[in-house]
Design a protein around this motif. Structure first.
Motif, PDB file in Angstrom:
ATOM      1  N   GLY A 188      -3.888  -1.217  -2.778  1.00 20.61           N
ATOM      2  CA  GLY A 188      -2.523  -1.663  -2.715  1.00 20.61           C
ATOM      3  C   GLY A 188      -2.705  -2.708  -1.471  1.00 20.61           C
ATOM      4  N   TRP A 218       2.137   1.750  -3.401  1.00 20.22           N
ATOM      5  CA  TRP A 218       1.185   2.002  -4.458  1.00 20.22           C
ATOM      6  C   TRP A 218       0.769   3.568  -4.286  1.00 20.22           C
ATOM      7  N   SER A 219       0.389   3.890  -2.969  1.00 15.83           N
ATOM      8  CA  SER A 219      -0.077   5.344  -2.970  1.00 15.83           C
ATOM      9  C   SER A 219       0.841   6.341  -2.246  1.00 15.83           C
ATOM     10  N   GLN A 222       0.682  -1.168  -0.027  1.00 17.73           N
ATOM     11  CA  GLN A 222      -0.137   0.020  -0.180  1.00 17.73           C
ATOM     12  C   GLN A 222       0.630   1.207   0.070  1.00 17.73           C
TER      13      GLN A 222
END
Length: 289
Positions: A264, A199-200, A196
């Motif tokens: 994610g 991902w972000s 995650q």
């Protein structure tokens, strides 16, 4: 802590249907698992192990005449039995609930910043500044790789995740033991949180859902390679969870103003779970030969 107990081991060709029907009638919670060339009957309440053995000695093919009468048992005893039979699942849920209440379901930022993947400080009422993850880890704050799973932003968020963890966690704890559930949960937590983050980037996120997708993937692939009653899901459950994942990936919830989804974490958890399920299922299949 009490654990489910293996009570009987019989050849695969032995028909246990009549006997398991008797156990259901007298409310003895149990499961039958194939191990190699045998069937193993497990009883979830250790206090009823000897009763089960005695019943098998008298009624190995069941009790079609109904000579054995079911005892009335209160719902409270049943819940306590389930908690004792699944201690790791129960402890994780208790911790999750306690931290959900302590963090006021996302409103207590003074406590939340100790549990997020990245530490942060408030700039003003609407903005926060994140500290680099490397800095936190260099200070020895390794717990941050795990603790975001205990953060939930709302009662419904926590309730749904808790129900799914109880359902999937108990299956793994029963089939592979509490230690395996603990190891898998921590591994999925670390993996999902880091995916995650990649991902972000810096963001405030949390919840058990990444772990849940890991547990789902583990049970799914394990069951596909080495079928067993513990990991057998009701029809449509896996499909529903995968469809939900795809819907979340479309970004529709952001567009509708319902808030961001930790996609994610979901994807990372699922991939890790599929990997562990494949390895575990393959090993179990080899042992069955």
């Amino acid at each position: 802590m009490n654990q489910p107990q293996p009570v009987l081991r019989v050849p695969l060709g032995r028909d246990l249907l009549g006997f398991t029907q008797l156990l259901r009638r007298v409310r003895i919670r149990h499961r039958v698992v194939e191990e190699g060339d045998s069937q193993v009957l497990w009883v979830l309440d250790p206090a009823r192990v000897e009763e089960t053995r005695a019943l098998y000695e008298r009624y190995p093919d069941g009790d079609p005449q109904g000579q054995v009468k079911a005892e009335r048992r209160s719902a409270g005893v049943g819940l306590l039995t389930q908690l004792k039979a699944s201690p790791i699942s129960a402890v994780f849920l208790i911790i999750t609930l306690a931290l959900g209440l302590a963090t006021e379901f996302g409103d207590n930022l003074a406590l939340i910043h100790y549990l997020t993947l990245q530490d942060f400080r408030l700039i003003d009422a609407d903005h926060i500044a994140f500290l680099d993850l490397d800095v936190s880890l260099s200070r020895g704050e390794w717990w941050r790789l795990v603790t975001p799973i205990f953060l939930h932003f709302g009662v419904l968020h926590l309730a749904m995740n808790a129900l799914w963890f109880w359902e999937l966690g108990r299956r793994i704890e029963f089939r592979q033991g509490g230690l395996m559930l603990l190891v898998l949960t921590l591994a999925f937590a670390v993996g999902a949180n880091l995916v995650q983050y990649a991902w972000s980037g810096p963001a405030l996120f949390g919840g058990l859902s990444g772990v849940l997708y890991g547990l789902l993937g583990h049970c799914w692939l394990f069951q596909w390679l080495a079928p067993n009653p513990a990991y057998r899901m009701p029809r449509g459950v896996v499909a529903m969870m995968l469809i939900w994942l795809v819907i979340c990936l479309t970004g529709v919830f952001d567009l509708l103003g319902f808030g961001s989804i930790a996609n994610g974490a979901h994807v990372g958890g699922l991939l890790l779970g599929c990997a562990t399920g494949t390895m575990g299922g393959a090993l179990a299949r080899l042992r069955q030969r």
